[in-house]
Design a protein around this motif. Structure first.
Motif, mmCIF file in Angstrom:
data_model
loop_
_atom_site.group_PDB
_atom_site.id
_atom_site.type_symbol
_atom_site.label_atom_id
_atom_site.label_comp_id
_atom_site.label_asym_id
_atom_site.label_seq_id
_atom_site.Cartn_x
_atom_site.Cartn_y
_atom_site.Cartn_z
ATOM 1 N N VAL A 196 -4.223 -2.368 7.383
ATOM 2 C CA VAL A 196 -5.203 -2.258 6.296
ATOM 3 C C VAL A 196 -4.633 -2.930 5.052
ATOM 4 C CG1 VAL A 196 -6.569 -0.686 4.870
ATOM 5 C CG2 VAL A 196 -6.065 -0.095 7.262
ATOM 6 N N LEU A 197 -5.458 -3.750 4.401
ATOM 7 C CA LEU A 197 -5.023 -4.501 3.222
ATOM 8 C C LEU A 197 -5.780 -4.036 1.986
ATOM 9 C CD1 LEU A 197 -3.490 -6.896 1.886
ATOM 10 C CD2 LEU A 197 -5.419 -8.360 2.569
ATOM 11 N N PHE A 198 -5.028 -3.766 0.905
ATOM 12 C CA PHE A 198 -5.578 -3.430 -0.409
ATOM 13 C C PHE A 198 -5.091 -4.484 -1.394
ATOM 14 C CE2 PHE A 198 -4.992 -1.609 -4.616
ATOM 15 C CZ PHE A 198 -6.124 -0.847 -4.849
ATOM 16 N N VAL A 199 -6.000 -5.135 -2.125
ATOM 17 C CA VAL A 199 -5.627 -6.165 -3.103
ATOM 18 C C VAL A 199 -6.318 -5.849 -4.420
ATOM 19 C CG1 VAL A 199 -5.622 -8.615 -3.678
ATOM 20 C CG2 VAL A 199 -5.409 -7.903 -1.293
ATOM 21 N N LYS A 200 -5.552 -5.415 -5.401
ATOM 22 C CA LYS A 200 -6.104 -5.113 -6.720
ATOM 23 C C LYS A 200 -4.957 -4.924 -7.692
ATOM 24 C CE LYS A 200 -9.645 -4.026 -9.409
ATOM 25 N NZ LYS A 200 -10.719 -4.989 -9.711
ATOM 26 N N HIS A 201 -4.982 -5.684 -8.804
ATOM 27 C CA HIS A 201 -3.927 -5.536 -9.805
ATOM 28 C C HIS A 201 -3.946 -4.130 -10.411
ATOM 29 C CE1 HIS A 201 -1.355 -6.142 -13.227
ATOM 30 N NE2 HIS A 201 -2.355 -5.958 -14.068
ATOM 31 N N ASP A 202 -5.117 -3.685 -10.838
ATOM 32 C CA ASP A 202 -5.259 -2.351 -11.416
ATOM 33 C C ASP A 202 -5.527 -1.377 -10.279
ATOM 34 O OD1 ASP A 202 -5.886 -0.037 -12.768
ATOM 35 O OD2 ASP A 202 -7.158 -1.004 -14.254
ATOM 36 N N VAL A 222 -2.160 3.785 11.507
ATOM 37 C CA VAL A 222 -2.508 2.739 10.541
ATOM 38 C C VAL A 222 -1.290 2.389 9.704
ATOM 39 C CG1 VAL A 222 -4.935 3.431 10.401
ATOM 40 C CG2 VAL A 222 -3.273 4.407 8.799
ATOM 41 N N ARG A 223 -1.324 1.171 9.150
ATOM 42 C CA ARG A 223 -0.312 0.727 8.188
ATOM 43 C C ARG A 223 -1.037 0.104 7.009
ATOM 44 N NH1 ARG A 223 4.294 -2.233 11.879
ATOM 45 N NH2 ARG A 223 2.648 -3.815 12.008
ATOM 46 N N LEU A 224 -0.497 0.301 5.822
ATOM 47 C CA LEU A 224 -1.149 -0.148 4.600
ATOM 48 C C LEU A 224 -0.278 -1.157 3.865
ATOM 49 C CD1 LEU A 224 -3.370 0.090 2.373
ATOM 50 C CD2 LEU A 224 -2.063 2.017 1.442
ATOM 51 N N GLU A 263 -3.142 -15.820 3.095
ATOM 52 C CA GLU A 263 -2.316 -15.559 4.270
ATOM 53 C C GLU A 263 -2.411 -14.087 4.692
ATOM 54 O OE1 GLU A 263 0.127 -16.151 7.463
ATOM 55 O OE2 GLU A 263 -0.808 -17.661 6.142
ATOM 56 N N LEU A 264 -2.455 -13.185 3.719
ATOM 57 C CA LEU A 264 -2.589 -11.764 4.038
ATOM 58 C C LEU A 264 -3.909 -11.480 4.744
ATOM 59 C CD1 LEU A 264 -1.189 -10.160 0.757
ATOM 60 C CD2 LEU A 264 -0.138 -10.067 3.032
ATOM 61 N N PHE A 265 -4.959 -12.187 4.368
ATOM 62 C CA PHE A 265 -6.241 -12.003 5.046
ATOM 63 C C PHE A 265 -6.136 -12.295 6.546
ATOM 64 C CE2 PHE A 265 -8.683 -12.988 0.906
ATOM 65 C CZ PHE A 265 -8.725 -11.634 0.583
ATOM 66 N N THR A 266 -5.301 -13.241 6.915
ATOM 67 C CA THR A 266 -5.196 -13.640 8.327
ATOM 68 C C THR A 266 -4.306 -12.714 9.137
ATOM 69 O OG1 THR A 266 -3.299 -15.122 7.972
ATOM 70 C CG2 THR A 266 -5.502 -16.043 7.623
ATOM 71 N N THR A 267 -3.534 -11.858 8.492
ATOM 72 C CA THR A 267 -2.577 -11.011 9.209
ATOM 73 C C THR A 267 -2.951 -9.531 9.170
ATOM 74 O OG1 THR A 267 -1.178 -10.868 7.218
ATOM 75 C CG2 THR A 267 -0.679 -12.614 8.815
ATOM 76 N N HIS A 268 -4.156 -9.220 8.671
ATOM 77 C CA HIS A 268 -4.592 -7.827 8.599
ATOM 78 C C HIS A 268 -5.914 -7.635 9.329
ATOM 79 C CE1 HIS A 268 -1.442 -7.697 5.565
ATOM 80 N NE2 HIS A 268 -1.496 -6.386 5.640
ATOM 81 N N ASP A 269 -6.201 -6.385 9.646
ATOM 82 C CA ASP A 269 -7.394 -6.052 10.428
ATOM 83 C C ASP A 269 -8.572 -5.621 9.566
ATOM 84 O OD1 ASP A 269 -6.032 -6.365 12.997
ATOM 85 O OD2 ASP A 269 -4.987 -4.502 12.493
#
Length: 376
Positions: A196-202, A222-224, A263-269
């Motif tokens: 699982v990918l989370f992308v947010k500065h704040d 799961v992994r975050l 790149e992170l988009f391609t390695t996460h579900d």
């Protein structure tokens, strides 16, 4: 007028680079404090050692207005456009009489802070105390300029209502995603652990606390990965994980470049940012362009980028139980993931860079026509 140019760290910096590379019908001269190599079309704006001090926002705003005054002595300028924040263009909005002034507003952090601490769940205690003051100056700037540009339908209505701005003065300009930069591929079958990918500065406003709480209750492995916050936030984020009972693997990527995000988009579900507040949410469009299943909330402009749930999943903001149920559903529903991902890519194509630039050019033409009509 742009605060960011050479060092792009957020949406306004990306916007101005897209505009410069794709704009054909406007002759642009860029003014910024972030210029490595000034030239005739890239003008430096004087910086100040006080910019990080209380009141430094006014120092910066005055510096940009002074740059405008010097430029106005040259022939050929027809309009000034501030893309960073209304406060940066405050003095120009108040004092400029010869040229129409356009201000972009990219978030509603100030607008929701009518009184101190009202927005502490979104902004944190310290900033929620400061924001009501900035709200006054932001409202002043937006009501004084010639045109206000917002980045979502939600923002158009909300800012108009909260600040009392006439609808005919406001223009909608969706931010864009560079579709050529993202390689689309349908989601493969999920294998454990689910990444699982989370992308947010704040991360507070992004709802990381709710995400950690929901993930900690899932039966699946799961992994975050958390990307976007500054390196100095890692200790606080790991402390937040302990407080939420999140004892699954956690990778802290810190502040990452745009290429690293791709790149992170391609390695996460899965991509999940359960924002408490969001003017639009361009990062969701980037996830859709990559073919990554996206989960957001109904806050702000997110429903517009997720096509009201047809391009992804949405839950109410700060509803941890609803988020847990949705994450479980997404993991268990391969056909739904495929369907939404295919629709998501098609939806993201509506937010292309050329379309955004054409819309900006039309806004400029309309503002100039109205200015001429009032003069006549």
């Amino acid at each position: 007028m742009t605060v960011q140019y050479d060092h792009v760290q957020s949406g306004p910096g990306t916007f101005v680079n897209y505009v410069e590379s794709h704009c054909e019908d406007l002759a642009l001269t860029l003014f910024s404090q972030d210029l490595a190599s000034p030239d005739a079309r890239h003008r430096p704006v004087g910086s100040s050692p006080l910019k990080g001090w209380p009141g430094g926002q006014f120092v910066r705003s005055w510096a940009y207005h002074r740059a405008l005054e010097r430029a106005r002595e040259e022939p050929g300028f027809d309009l000034v456009w501030y893309n960073s924040s209304p406060k940066t263009g405050l003095f120009s909005a108040l004092l400029e009489r010869d040229l129409p002034v356009v201000l972009m507003i990219n978030d509603y952090n100030n607008a929701i802070s009518r009184v101190p601490l009202e927005s502490r769940d979104v902004l944190g205690r310290k900033r929620s105390i400061q924001r009501p003051l900035w709200r006054v100056f932001e409202k002043w700037a937006l009501r004084s300029c010639d045109a206000v540009v917002v980045n979502s339908r939600f923002m158009k209505k909300a800012i108009g209502d909260w600040y009392g701005i006439a609808e005919e003065k406001m223009f909608l300009l969706y931010k864009a995603v560079d579709l050529d930069a993202f390689s689309f591929s349908p989601p493969p079958a999920l294998e454990l652990p689910v990444e699982v990918l989370f992308v947010k500065h704040d991360y507070r406003r992004g709802g990381l606390e709710e995400l950690m709480g929901a993930l900690s209750q899932l039966p699946q492995d799961v992994r975050l990965t958390v990307a976007g916050p500054a390196d100095g936030d890692e200790a606080a984020i790991r402390g937040l994980a302990r407080d939420c009972g999140f004892n699954r693997p956690l990778t802290f990527a810190g502040r990452v470049s745009r290429s690293a995000v791709r790149e992170l988009f391609t390695t996460h579900d899965l991509f999940c940012v359960p924002s408490r507040a969001e003017a639009l949410g361009v990062v969701f469009l980037e996830a859709l362009a990559s073919g990554l299943p996206a989960i957001g909330t109904t806050a702000g402009g997110i429903p517009e980028v997720l096509d009201r749930g047809r391009a992804g999943w949405m839950v109410p903001p700060q509803d941890e139980e609803a988020l847990r149920e949705t994450l479980d559903e997404v993991i268990r529903s391969p056909e739904a993931r495929k369907q939404k991902v295919r629709h998501g890519r098609a939806h993201a194509e509506k937010f292309s860079v050329p379309k955004m630039v054409r819309c900006m050019e039309e806004i400029v033409r309309q503002v100039l026509r109205r200015r001429r009509a009032r003069a006549e």
